[in-house]
Design a protein around this motif. Sequence first.
Motif, PDB file in Angstrom:
ATOM      1  N   LEU A  67       0.839  -1.209   0.000  1.00  0.00           N
ATOM      2  CA  LEU A  67       0.000   0.000   0.000  1.00  0.00           C
ATOM      3  C   LEU A  67       0.864   1.245   0.000  1.00  0.00           C
ATOM      4  O   LEU A  67       1.866   1.300   0.697  1.00  0.00           O
ATOM      5  CB  LEU A  67      -0.895  -0.031   1.241  1.00  0.00           C
ATOM      6  N   THR A 110       0.480  12.205  -1.766  1.00  0.00           N
ATOM      7  CA  THR A 110      -0.140  13.442  -1.322  1.00  0.00           C
ATOM      8  C   THR A 110      -0.494  14.300  -2.535  1.00  0.00           C
ATOM      9  O   THR A 110       0.346  14.532  -3.396  1.00  0.00           O
ATOM     10  CB  THR A 110       0.807  14.200  -0.379  1.00  0.00           C
ATOM     11  N   HIS A 159      -4.255  14.340   3.611  1.00  0.00           N
ATOM     12  CA  HIS A 159      -2.902  14.813   3.946  1.00  0.00           C
ATOM     13  C   HIS A 159      -2.578  16.119   3.220  1.00  0.00           C
ATOM     14  O   HIS A 159      -1.902  16.978   3.764  1.00  0.00           O
ATOM     15  CB  HIS A 159      -1.857  13.740   3.618  1.00  0.00           C
ATOM     16  N   MET A 216      -1.771   8.750   8.818  1.00  0.00           N
ATOM     17  CA  MET A 216      -1.026   7.855   7.937  1.00  0.00           C
ATOM     18  C   MET A 216      -1.066   6.415   8.467  1.00  0.00           C
ATOM     19  O   MET A 216      -1.207   5.462   7.691  1.00  0.00           O
ATOM     20  CB  MET A 216       0.415   8.371   7.847  1.00  0.00           C
ATOM     21  N   ILE A 244      -2.754   2.934   6.606  1.00  0.00           N
ATOM     22  CA  ILE A 244      -2.000   1.693   6.393  1.00  0.00           C
ATOM     23  C   ILE A 244      -2.665   0.500   7.069  1.00  0.00           C
ATOM     24  O   ILE A 244      -2.923  -0.520   6.440  1.00  0.00           O
ATOM     25  CB  ILE A 244      -0.555   1.875   6.917  1.00  0.00           C
TER      26      ILE A 244
HETATM   27  N1  TRP Z   1       2.786  11.081   3.743  1.00  0.00           N
HETATM   28  C1  TRP Z   1       3.103  10.448   2.502  1.00  0.00           C
HETATM   29  C2  TRP Z   1       3.996  11.378   1.654  1.00  0.00           C
HETATM   30  O1  TRP Z   1       3.891  12.576   1.779  1.00  0.00           O
HETATM   31  C3  TRP Z   1       1.849  10.107   1.728  1.00  0.00           C
HETATM   32  C4  TRP Z   1       1.031   9.122   2.468  1.00  0.00           C
HETATM   33  C5  TRP Z   1      -0.112   9.362   3.171  1.00  0.00           C
HETATM   34  C6  TRP Z   1       1.328   7.754   2.597  1.00  0.00           C
HETATM   35  N2  TRP Z   1      -0.569   8.217   3.730  1.00  0.00           N
HETATM   36  C7  TRP Z   1       0.276   7.213   3.395  1.00  0.00           C
HETATM   37  C8  TRP Z   1       2.348   6.932   2.113  1.00  0.00           C
HETATM   38  C9  TRP Z   1       0.266   5.859   3.730  1.00  0.00           C
HETATM   39  C10 TRP Z   1       2.329   5.589   2.443  1.00  0.00           C
HETATM   40  C11 TRP Z   1       1.296   5.057   3.250  1.00  0.00           C
HETATM   41  O2  TRP Z   1       4.768  10.888   0.876  1.00  0.00           O
END
Ligand code: TRP
Length: 437
Positions: A10, A14, A50, A144, A148
Amino acid sequence: MTERASQRVLTGITTSGTPHLGNYVGAIRPAIKASLEPGVESFFFLADYHALIKCDDPARIERSRLEIAATWLAAGLDTDRVTFYRQSDIPETPELTWLLTCVTAKGQMNRAHAYKAATDANLAIGEDIDANINMGLYSYPILMAADIVLFNAHRVPVGRDQVQHIEMARDVAQRFNHLFGQGKDIFVLPRAEIEEDVAMLPGLDGRKMSKSYDNTVPLFEGGPKALKEAVARIVTDSLLPGEAKDPDSSALVTIYDAFATADQRTSLRTDLRAGLGWGDAKQRAVELIESHVGPMRARYEELMAHPERVEDALMAGAAKARAVAEPLMREVRQAVGLRKMVAAPSAKSGKAEPGKQALPVFKQYREGDGRFHFKFSAADGTLLLQGGGFAEGRESGLLIKRLKTEGIAALQGALVEVLAPLPQVEAALSALAAQDE
Ligand code: TRP
């Protein structure tokens, strides 16, 4: 945890910008390739919640979601094989975020990179530590984590900067399993996966290609003309045509390599050493990149002209995703005690929360006379000690602390009434001490 035949992979993207060549080579292309491996079940999503953390421009959010979705589809993502969806179409995500928030240590969030970078920047300019920091940024790793664990992902391919967040997700999942799993793992513990063999694409100036360095080559935007102009701006040394060049010191060659076959790589190197001019090398790069990107760009433009097709694909993806998320969320609500009121909770489960061992407790309180008292009860509720009558709360706190560390020895001369046999008191104090370790 039941052993699944397939591995769940997974990752989230963003939605705060327009994809560039670096995003394609570093994230989109390897993810699509990995999704074709047998035994892999992929979940790719647009992390639009996000995106709201750093962007309050609705038009940009709207546009970026469409551009990024269209890019993935144009790049060949097979939505029959992969679950492709928007974070904001999954109501289970914010719901789970709250439940995870309630078991996340605040101190751990204080140490999260994204938040820490922001506070460090504030301190460096003499600002208040939390100036201009919203709670979204602070809680970012919890959202986040929910993304997941809601899909019980085993592997999360991310850039190096995100590894700490995956470790935090793992911690939170573990804590949740421990508190509420009753011996069973509700959530799979995820693992970060860094693509070692995917070269990081340099930008025009040789640093990592990134929107924040303003050194990107556009993927589709602006058509072949914009691609050509960007490649023309890649920094090279000033050797003239006819002079021997070092192919391995140039960002141009690395960008070329990202699209080239082994033979093409070798021949560009040979030709540069033999004096090929940078202008000609750039022309070769443009042609090569365009041969890959051109057909995708045509599909991209078609999708951008028909946003309703992208919308349909994403809504179908959301339905697939929720078919996984909903049953898990039902289990999670049950586990934390958000249950239907159909039967009175049994004495046993009413007393101790599932998965949690009941422990003896100290309770401090203040009486009408303004003095501080405490009670110490066994796990089953039996009152063991009652004490206090202190003028200061600190004194009663200190005595409790001594009882916890020194055991019944601390009763000597203390303002405490012993209400149960001493061995029972002693056992309760040591059970508590063991827990505190
Ligand atoms: N925060 C990650 C980024 O900026 C993007 C993201 C949000 C993400 N939720 C996630 C990546 C869950 C992996 C799994 O790159």
